[in-house]
Write a protein that holds these residues in place. Structure first.
Motif, PDB file in Angstrom:
ATOM      1  N   ILE A  76       0.833  -1.226  -0.172  1.00  0.00           N
ATOM      2  CA  ILE A  76      -0.075  -0.094  -0.015  1.00  0.00           C
ATOM      3  C   ILE A  76       0.746   1.302  -0.063  1.00  0.00           C
ATOM      4  N   LEU A  77       1.894   1.208   0.744  1.00  0.00           N
ATOM      5  CA  LEU A  77       2.985   2.330   0.718  1.00  0.00           C
ATOM      6  C   LEU A  77       3.494   2.586  -0.544  1.00  0.00           C
ATOM      7  N   GLU A  78       3.871   1.385  -1.255  1.00  0.00           N
ATOM      8  CA  GLU A  78       4.657   1.710  -2.376  1.00  0.00           C
ATOM      9  C   GLU A  78       3.550   2.343  -3.487  1.00  0.00           C
ATOM     10  N   GLU A  79       2.435   1.750  -3.469  1.00  0.00           N
ATOM     11  CA  GLU A  79       1.276   2.391  -4.364  1.00  0.00           C
ATOM     12  C   GLU A  79       0.817   4.063  -4.049  1.00  0.00           C
ATOM     13  N   GLN A  80       1.073   4.328  -2.691  1.00  0.00           N
ATOM     14  CA  GLN A  80       0.956   5.647  -2.265  1.00  0.00           C
ATOM     15  C   GLN A  80       2.049   6.416  -2.729  1.00  0.00           C
ATOM     16  N   ARG A  81       3.041   6.070  -2.920  1.00  0.00           N
ATOM     17  CA  ARG A  81       4.199   7.036  -3.639  1.00  0.00           C
ATOM     18  C   ARG A  81       4.068   7.341  -5.236  1.00  0.00           C
ATOM     19  N   ARG A  82       2.962   6.531  -5.670  1.00  0.00           N
ATOM     20  CA  ARG A  82       2.748   7.010  -7.255  1.00  0.00           C
ATOM     21  C   ARG A  82       2.013   8.147  -7.179  1.00  0.00           C
ATOM     22  N   PHE A  83       1.360   8.552  -6.103  1.00  0.00           N
ATOM     23  CA  PHE A  83       0.302   9.743  -6.140  1.00  0.00           C
ATOM     24  C   PHE A  83       1.233  10.970  -5.367  1.00  0.00           C
ATOM     25  N   LYS A  84       1.713  12.086  -6.066  1.00  0.00           N
ATOM     26  CA  LYS A  84       2.196  12.885  -5.228  1.00  0.00           C
ATOM     27  C   LYS A  84       1.303  13.968  -4.266  1.00  0.00           C
ATOM     28  N   GLU A  85       0.138  13.800  -4.605  1.00  0.00           N
ATOM     29  CA  GLU A  85      -0.858  14.290  -3.717  1.00  0.00           C
ATOM     30  C   GLU A  85      -1.320  13.526  -2.550  1.00  0.00           C
ATOM     31  N   ALA A  86      -1.018  12.247  -2.434  1.00  0.00           N
ATOM     32  CA  ALA A  86      -1.204  11.573  -1.245  1.00  0.00           C
ATOM     33  C   ALA A  86      -0.847  12.039   0.152  1.00  0.00           C
ATOM     34  N   THR A  87      -1.778  11.877   0.858  1.00  0.00           N
ATOM     35  CA  THR A  87      -1.400  12.363   2.234  1.00  0.00           C
ATOM     36  C   THR A  87      -1.382  11.146   3.292  1.00  0.00           C
ATOM     37  N   GLY A  88      -1.550   9.960   2.919  1.00  0.00           N
ATOM     38  CA  GLY A  88      -1.302   8.777   3.758  1.00  0.00           C
ATOM     39  C   GLY A  88      -2.629   8.520   4.434  1.00  0.00           C
ATOM     40  N   ASP A  89      -3.723   9.411   4.320  1.00  0.00           N
ATOM     41  CA  ASP A  89      -5.077   8.857   5.106  1.00  0.00           C
ATOM     42  C   ASP A  89      -5.765   8.001   4.418  1.00  0.00           C
ATOM     43  N   PHE A  90      -5.533   7.684   3.149  1.00  0.00           N
ATOM     44  CA  PHE A  90      -6.293   6.584   2.716  1.00  0.00           C
ATOM     45  C   PHE A  90      -5.499   5.237   2.948  1.00  0.00           C
ATOM     46  N   THR A  91      -4.280   5.219   2.979  1.00  0.00           N
ATOM     47  CA  THR A  91      -3.430   3.977   3.432  1.00  0.00           C
ATOM     48  C   THR A  91      -3.768   3.782   4.752  1.00  0.00           C
ATOM     49  N   ILE A  92      -4.011   4.621   5.548  1.00  0.00           N
ATOM     50  CA  ILE A  92      -4.299   4.340   7.204  1.00  0.00           C
ATOM     51  C   ILE A  92      -5.645   3.384   7.095  1.00  0.00           C
ATOM     52  N   ILE A  93      -6.870   4.028   6.024  1.00  0.00           N
ATOM     53  CA  ILE A  93      -7.920   3.448   6.311  1.00  0.00           C
ATOM     54  C   ILE A  93      -7.698   1.817   5.864  1.00  0.00           C
ATOM     55  N   LEU A  94      -7.072   1.704   4.792  1.00  0.00           N
ATOM     56  CA  LEU A  94      -7.004   0.249   4.425  1.00  0.00           C
ATOM     57  C   LEU A  94      -6.216  -0.512   5.301  1.00  0.00           C
ATOM     58  N   GLU A  95      -5.218  -0.028   6.171  1.00  0.00           N
ATOM     59  CA  GLU A  95      -4.659  -0.656   6.954  1.00  0.00           C
ATOM     60  C   GLU A  95      -5.566  -1.164   8.213  1.00  0.00           C
ATOM     61  N   GLN A  96      -6.235  -0.151   8.485  1.00  0.00           N
ATOM     62  CA  GLN A  96      -7.281  -0.501   9.603  1.00  0.00           C
ATOM     63  C   GLN A  96      -8.445  -1.548   9.076  1.00  0.00           C
TER      64      GLN A  96
END
Length: 323
Positions: A10-30
């Motif tokens: 998920i973190l590697e996918e997040q890095r593909r989007f410069k505007e990503a804040t990490g919020d979406f990553t946290i939701i998936l992990e939860q």
């Protein structure tokens, strides 16, 4: 091949989007965390007092299983205090699930069926969790309006199968990927990268006991599949039937009938997320007339007919039933 766990992926996918804040990553992990807790209880079923039904019913008048209530509570607890979600909805709850005021500034909306196939709990058949994620609408609107978005507005969806192994499958606009839980380390590990559903299968999944209530065109469709050598495989647990067909090809059907003229499956919690996944895997879904993702729910608990799976079988259904 290096082992890749869900968090790293998920973190590697997040890095593909410069505007990503990490919020979406946290939701998936939860959601993944909640699914581990649910899987633990599912695996202990029969050893602890978690099997059986309660003296309560959900909004559809269906008797709630103990694990239904447990899974619903764990999903809510995993998401309502992280400050990333503005509102949630569950198949088990009649109204929108409000987030505590100090945490409701989140930019995302989450919908879920906490335990699909719960009628199979007591007989040790695979069950699952289904979820979908929307963005919060920019304009000011009610909590319910944020939940009643068109299927095409989904930005991610996934499901978890609790079976011989626990598997987490999700898509966030790109490929569909599956992760299998390694209980020895408590991590979901990438086991099924870039899942593609075969364009044509040889399995159909439907409750043929309802065939006397179907329209003749639907019965003719099933007979056509039989004539083409298809095999019937029906578990009666949507997640399990869908998961098998996603990997092997084929079609799952729960069409409208005389008893359920608007269908039986829930549009927001079941049909939308699985349709999102199947389309990104190269398959298709419809309600018999229109693509599922083109529909917009009018209430939180709208039902729909669902025909979902490989593109050949879904297109054939549309062709045969629209004549």
């Amino acid at each position: 091949m290096a082992l890749i766990n869900l968090s790293r992926f998920i973190l590697e996918e997040q890095r593909r989007f410069k505007e990503a804040t990490g919020d979406f990553t946290i939701i998936l992990e939860q959601i993944a965390f909640a699914s581990k807790i649910i899987a633990r209880e599912v695996n202990k079923a029969g050893l602890v007092n978690i099997l059986g039904s309660l003296d309560t019913q959900n909004i559809f008048g269906e008797t709630q299983q103990k694990l239904d209530v447990f899974a619903n509570q764990k999903m809510i607890e995993a998401l309502d205090h992280i400050g990333k979600v503005c509102v949630m909805a569950s198949e088990e709850v009649e109204t929108a699930i409000e987030i505590p005021p100090k945490y409701q500034k989140g930019k995302y909306v989450v919908v879920f069926d906490p335990l699909d196939g719960s009628s199979n709990i007591d007989v040790n058949v695979s069950i699952g969790t289904i979820f979908g994620i929307f963005r919060k609408k920019e304009e000011e609107c009610s909590l319910e309006d944020n939940l009643l978005q068109k299927g095409r507005d989904l930005i991610a969806a996934g499901y978890v199968v609790y079976g011989s192994s626990t598997m987490f499958v999700y898509c966030a606009g790109g490929s569909v990927n599956g992760f299998t839980l390694d209980p020895s380390v408590g991590e979901f590990l990438l086991s099924h990268p870039d899942i593609k559903i075969p364009p044509k299968g040889n399995i159909y999944s439907v409750n043929e006991a309802n065939s006397n209530k179907w329209d003749k065109k639907i019965r003719d469709y099933i007979e056509t599949l039989k004539d083409q050598g298809y095999t019937s495989r029906y578990i009666g647990s949507l997640v399990s039937d869908f998961h098998r067909n996603l990997l092997k090809g084929g079609v799952f059907l729960y069409p409208a009938d005389e008893k359920n003229k608007k269908g039986k499956l829930r549009l927001l919690y079941e049909a939308f997320p699985l349709s999102y996944i199947v389309e990104h895997a190269g398959g298709a879904s419809c309600d018999g007339l229109v693509d599922i993702l083109d529909k917009t729910p009018q209430t939180l608990h709208d039902r729909t007919p669902l025909i979902i799976g490989s593109k050949y079988e879904v297109d054939l259904f549309k062709k045969m039933t629209s004549i």
